[in-house]
Design a protein around this motif. Sequence first.
Motif, PDB file in Angstrom:
ATOM      1  N   LEU A 143       0.845  -1.195   0.000  1.00  0.00           N
ATOM      2  CA  LEU A 143       0.000   0.000   0.000  1.00  0.00           C
ATOM      3  C   LEU A 143       0.881   1.247   0.000  1.00  0.00           C
ATOM      4  O   LEU A 143       1.986   1.238   0.537  1.00  0.00           O
ATOM      5  CB  LEU A 143      -0.903   0.025   1.237  1.00  0.00           C
ATOM      6  N   THR A 144       0.356   2.305  -0.565  1.00  0.00           N
ATOM      7  CA  THR A 144       1.094   3.570  -0.544  1.00  0.00           C
ATOM      8  C   THR A 144       1.062   4.151   0.869  1.00  0.00           C
ATOM      9  O   THR A 144       0.190   3.795   1.674  1.00  0.00           O
ATOM     10  CB  THR A 144       0.479   4.593  -1.517  1.00  0.00           C
ATOM     11  N   ASP A 145       1.997   5.043   1.152  1.00  0.00           N
ATOM     12  CA  ASP A 145       1.999   5.696   2.457  1.00  0.00           C
ATOM     13  C   ASP A 145       0.692   6.444   2.696  1.00  0.00           C
ATOM     14  O   ASP A 145       0.163   6.446   3.805  1.00  0.00           O
ATOM     15  CB  ASP A 145       3.184   6.661   2.571  1.00  0.00           C
ATOM     16  N   GLN A 146       0.175   7.062   1.650  1.00  0.00           N
ATOM     17  CA  GLN A 146      -1.091   7.794   1.772  1.00  0.00           C
ATOM     18  C   GLN A 146      -2.226   6.838   2.144  1.00  0.00           C
ATOM     19  O   GLN A 146      -3.058   7.152   2.994  1.00  0.00           O
ATOM     20  CB  GLN A 146      -1.424   8.542   0.486  1.00  0.00           C
ATOM     21  N   GLN A 147      -2.275   5.660   1.505  1.00  0.00           N
ATOM     22  CA  GLN A 147      -3.307   4.683   1.844  1.00  0.00           C
ATOM     23  C   GLN A 147      -3.189   4.255   3.310  1.00  0.00           C
ATOM     24  O   GLN A 147      -4.190   4.167   4.019  1.00  0.00           O
ATOM     25  CB  GLN A 147      -3.211   3.454   0.935  1.00  0.00           C
ATOM     26  N   LYS A 148      -1.971   3.994   3.752  1.00  0.00           N
ATOM     27  CA  LYS A 148      -1.758   3.559   5.135  1.00  0.00           C
ATOM     28  C   LYS A 148      -2.184   4.642   6.128  1.00  0.00           C
ATOM     29  O   LYS A 148      -2.776   4.336   7.164  1.00  0.00           O
ATOM     30  CB  LYS A 148      -0.287   3.204   5.361  1.00  0.00           C
ATOM     31  N   GLU A 149      -1.882   5.890   5.811  1.00  0.00           N
ATOM     32  CA  GLU A 149      -2.184   6.998   6.722  1.00  0.00           C
ATOM     33  C   GLU A 149      -3.675   7.298   6.812  1.00  0.00           C
ATOM     34  O   GLU A 149      -4.135   7.851   7.812  1.00  0.00           O
ATOM     35  CB  GLU A 149      -1.435   8.256   6.280  1.00  0.00           C
TER      36      GLU A 149
END
Length: 116
Positions: free
Chosen positions: A66-72
């Motif tokens: 997952l992208t960092d944005q998705q995780k956040e």
Amino acid sequence: MTTIMYGIPNCDTIKKAQKWLNENNIPFSFHDYRKDGLDEQLLAQMYTTSNWDQLLNKRSTSYRALTDQQKETLDENTVSPLFIEFPTLIKRPVVVHQGVAIVGFNIKNYQQFFAV
């Protein structure tokens, strides 16, 4: 009431949990996410016994992808479509017994959960 194990069959943790259930004479059916499916209705049932963050497998390859944005921005609304698209994001196994779920596999937890 039946016991249902949810997961994917080639998972080592699933195999350990299945072996434990068989050795303790606990009948169960197996629901393979890939073969039997995972949809919003099944996910909603899981949410009645477990929170989305309890179900999230942060050690999975799918999570790391997952992208960092998705995780956040993960919450119940954003993670649900990801669970459906990538069922390996869900910790394994999820076992539902008499309407209560246990997530993951740990012998001591299983002994207490099933009162063996």
